[in-house]
Design a protein around this motif. Structure first.
Motif, PDB file in Angstrom:
ATOM      1  N   HIS A  83     -29.094  14.583  27.191  1.00 45.85           N
ATOM      2  CA  HIS A  83     -30.560  14.345  27.208  1.00 45.85           C
ATOM      3  C   HIS A  83     -31.081  14.558  28.368  1.00 45.85           C
ATOM      4  N   ILE A  84     -32.356  15.202  28.310  1.00 43.78           N
ATOM      5  CA  ILE A  84     -33.118  15.797  29.585  1.00 43.78           C
ATOM      6  C   ILE A  84     -33.725  14.384  30.412  1.00 43.78           C
ATOM      7  N   GLU A  85     -33.399  14.757  31.733  1.00 41.59           N
ATOM      8  CA  GLU A  85     -33.800  13.999  32.414  1.00 41.59           C
ATOM      9  C   GLU A  85     -34.984  14.001  33.912  1.00 41.59           C
ATOM     10  N   PRO A  86     -36.118  14.422  34.386  1.00 46.34           N
ATOM     11  CA  PRO A  86     -37.139  15.206  35.879  1.00 46.34           C
ATOM     12  C   PRO A  86     -35.696  14.854  36.544  1.00 46.34           C
ATOM     13  N   LEU A  87     -35.771  15.661  37.136  1.00 47.56           N
ATOM     14  CA  LEU A  87     -35.059  15.822  39.180  1.00 47.56           C
ATOM     15  C   LEU A  87     -36.309  15.264  39.714  1.00 47.56           C
ATOM     16  N   GLU A  88     -35.431  13.393  40.444  1.00 47.87           N
ATOM     17  CA  GLU A  88     -36.483  13.519  41.293  1.00 47.87           C
ATOM     18  C   GLU A  88     -36.105  14.079  42.223  1.00 47.87           C
ATOM     19  N   GLY A  89     -36.612  15.063  43.651  1.00 47.64           N
ATOM     20  CA  GLY A  89     -36.549  15.620  44.009  1.00 47.64           C
ATOM     21  C   GLY A  89     -37.299  15.475  45.114  1.00 47.64           C
ATOM     22  N   ARG A  90     -38.577  14.419  44.934  1.00 43.80           N
ATOM     23  CA  ARG A  90     -39.315  14.116  45.972  1.00 43.80           C
ATOM     24  C   ARG A  90     -39.610  13.418  46.719  1.00 43.80           C
ATOM     25  N   GLU A  91     -39.929  13.459  47.144  1.00 44.71           N
ATOM     26  CA  GLU A  91     -39.848  11.912  48.737  1.00 44.71           C
ATOM     27  C   GLU A  91     -41.116  10.628  47.905  1.00 44.71           C
ATOM     28  N   LEU A  92     -40.590   9.935  48.122  1.00 42.58           N
ATOM     29  CA  LEU A  92     -41.545   8.812  47.487  1.00 42.58           C
ATOM     30  C   LEU A  92     -41.614   7.379  48.803  1.00 42.58           C
ATOM     31  N   ARG A  93     -43.552   7.410  49.004  1.00 44.51           N
ATOM     32  CA  ARG A  93     -44.324   7.066  49.657  1.00 44.51           C
ATOM     33  C   ARG A  93     -43.805   5.030  49.766  1.00 44.51           C
ATOM     34  N   GLY A  94     -42.851   4.661  50.852  1.00 48.76           N
ATOM     35  CA  GLY A  94     -42.648   3.007  50.797  1.00 48.76           C
ATOM     36  C   GLY A  94     -42.981   2.375  51.676  1.00 48.76           C
ATOM     37  N   GLU A  95     -42.323   1.274  51.451  1.00 50.07           N
ATOM     38  CA  GLU A  95     -42.404   0.294  52.578  1.00 50.07           C
ATOM     39  C   GLU A  95     -41.611  -0.881  52.559  1.00 50.07           C
ATOM     40  N   GLU A  96     -41.179  -1.160  53.874  1.00 48.87           N
ATOM     41  CA  GLU A  96     -39.813  -2.743  53.600  1.00 48.87           C
ATOM     42  C   GLU A  96     -40.538  -3.750  52.695  1.00 48.87           C
ATOM     43  N   ALA A  97     -39.577  -3.993  51.912  1.00 49.46           N
ATOM     44  CA  ALA A  97     -40.588  -5.303  51.847  1.00 49.46           C
ATOM     45  C   ALA A  97     -40.495  -6.405  52.177  1.00 49.46           C
ATOM     46  N   ASP A  98     -40.930  -7.943  51.775  1.00 53.63           N
ATOM     47  CA  ASP A  98     -41.485  -9.082  52.272  1.00 53.63           C
ATOM     48  C   ASP A  98     -40.003  -9.286  52.729  1.00 53.63           C
ATOM     49  N   PRO A  99     -39.915  -9.761  54.246  1.00 51.04           N
ATOM     50  CA  PRO A  99     -38.527 -10.173  54.598  1.00 51.04           C
ATOM     51  C   PRO A  99     -37.771 -11.193  54.191  1.00 51.04           C
ATOM     52  N   ALA A 100     -39.102 -12.048  53.377  1.00 51.95           N
ATOM     53  CA  ALA A 100     -38.603 -13.281  52.832  1.00 51.95           C
ATOM     54  C   ALA A 100     -37.872 -12.882  51.438  1.00 51.95           C
ATOM     55  N   LEU A 101     -38.515 -11.914  50.654  1.00 49.21           N
ATOM     56  CA  LEU A 101     -37.778 -11.807  49.571  1.00 49.21           C
ATOM     57  C   LEU A 101     -36.330 -11.225  49.747  1.00 49.21           C
ATOM     58  N   THR A 102     -36.296 -10.254  51.038  1.00 45.11           N
ATOM     59  CA  THR A 102     -35.727  -9.559  51.268  1.00 45.11           C
ATOM     60  C   THR A 102     -34.514 -10.290  51.225  1.00 45.11           C
ATOM     61  N   ALA A 103     -34.784 -12.202  52.424  1.00 40.57           N
ATOM     62  CA  ALA A 103     -33.445 -13.020  52.739  1.00 40.57           C
ATOM     63  C   ALA A 103     -33.778 -13.434  51.061  1.00 40.57           C
ATOM     64  N   LYS A 104     -34.289 -13.505  50.268  1.00 41.51           N
ATOM     65  CA  LYS A 104     -33.613 -14.131  49.204  1.00 41.51           C
ATOM     66  C   LYS A 104     -32.414 -13.245  48.375  1.00 41.51           C
ATOM     67  N   LEU A 105     -32.925 -12.131  48.212  1.00 42.28           N
ATOM     68  CA  LEU A 105     -31.944 -11.596  47.574  1.00 42.28           C
ATOM     69  C   LEU A 105     -31.044 -11.280  48.219  1.00 42.28           C
ATOM     70  N   GLU A 106     -30.824 -11.243  49.378  1.00 42.26           N
ATOM     71  CA  GLU A 106     -29.255 -11.365  50.362  1.00 42.26           C
ATOM     72  C   GLU A 106     -28.440 -12.144  49.642  1.00 42.26           C
ATOM     73  N   ILE A 107     -29.146 -13.818  50.117  1.00 36.64           N
ATOM     74  CA  ILE A 107     -28.884 -15.689  49.420  1.00 36.64           C
ATOM     75  C   ILE A 107     -28.281 -15.570  48.010  1.00 36.64           C
ATOM     76  N   CYS A 108     -28.515 -14.582  47.449  1.00 32.75           N
ATOM     77  CA  CYS A 108     -28.389 -14.626  46.057  1.00 32.75           C
ATOM     78  C   CYS A 108     -27.133 -13.800  45.265  1.00 32.75           C
ATOM     79  N   LEU A 109     -26.772 -13.075  45.971  1.00 30.41           N
ATOM     80  CA  LEU A 109     -25.670 -11.637  46.503  1.00 30.41           C
ATOM     81  C   LEU A 109     -25.105 -12.748  47.084  1.00 30.41           C
ATOM     82  N   ILE A 110     -24.577 -12.386  47.679  1.00 32.44           N
ATOM     83  CA  ILE A 110     -23.820 -14.128  48.432  1.00 32.44           C
ATOM     84  C   ILE A 110     -23.123 -14.614  47.316  1.00 32.44           C
ATOM     85  N   ARG A 111     -24.724 -15.212  46.881  1.00 32.24           N
ATOM     86  CA  ARG A 111     -24.330 -16.728  46.072  1.00 32.24           C
ATOM     87  C   ARG A 111     -23.644 -16.021  44.554  1.00 32.24           C
TER      88      ARG A 111
END
Length: 195
Positions: A82-110
């Motif tokens: 199966h041939i896949e593209p090598l993702e060697g490029r840098e992605l322009r990103g940003e921090e996600a909404d802190p409230a969403l990250t907090a929800k994810l953390e609570i979800c993972l802990i639960r």
């Protein structure tokens, strides 16, 4: 100039031989699966090539790799690539909404609560690049556990014996993302609700 060329050992496994063949050609392969059928061996692998490479050139690279693997096993192997593209490029990103990250953390802990294998979820990070979210977290796990994810864990609504951190390799990523999003959307963000 010194050039090193990996050499095969006498007691190598099929997987080690396949990885060595790819390494000699400076090719990156992953998700290598080996199956035995009577006297034959079937090898399935993902091959990453430069994303700008044409399909024709990529197919030629894959064909040469498959031929080299077959030659190493005297033709007693079938190879699917199966041939896949090598993702060697840098992605322009940003921090996600802190409230969403907090929800994810609570979800993972639960989700980890009650799992003997997984505990102490910490250092949860969530970032966004375009429309894609990337989530990473650290945890403590049973050091004696296997690194495999049984299909039954994913198919059983994520209940049962969790053994791994790679659900993407064995499960439907859309089902996994859907479950995570559904779960975190229902989690309150206040500290009192998390206690």
């Amino acid at each position: 100039t010194i050039a090193a060329n990996p050499l095969a050992l006498d007691d190598e496994t099929v997987l080690e031989r396949v990885l060595m063949i790819a390494a000699r050609r400076r090719l990156f392969v992953h998700h290598v699966t080996i199956q035995r059928f009577d006297e034959r061996i079937a090898v399935s692998l993902d091959l990453e090539v430069e994303g700008e490479m044409t399909l024709g050139v990529a197919h030629d690279v894959a064909s040469r790799l498959e031929a080299a693997i077959k030659a190493d096993f005297d033709g007693a192997v079938e190879v699917d690539t199966h041939i896949e593209p090598l993702e060697g490029r840098e992605l322009r990103g940003e921090e996600a909404d802190p409230a969403l990250t907090a929800k994810l953390e609570i979800c993972l802990i639960r989700r980890a609560d009650g799992l003997a294998l997984l505990r102490d979820i910490h250092h949860v990070r969530m970032r966004k690049a375009g429309e894609t979210f990337y989530a990473v977290f650290h945890c403590r796990a049973d050091r004696g556990a296997s690194v495999r994810v049984p299909h039954s864990f994913i198919k059983n609504d994520y209940k049962g014996y969790l053994e791994d951190r790679r659900p993407n390799s064995m499960g439907d990523p859309y089902a996994i993302a859907s479950q995570v999003l559904k779960t975190i959307s229902e989690v309150p963000t206040s500290k009192a609700a998390a206690a």
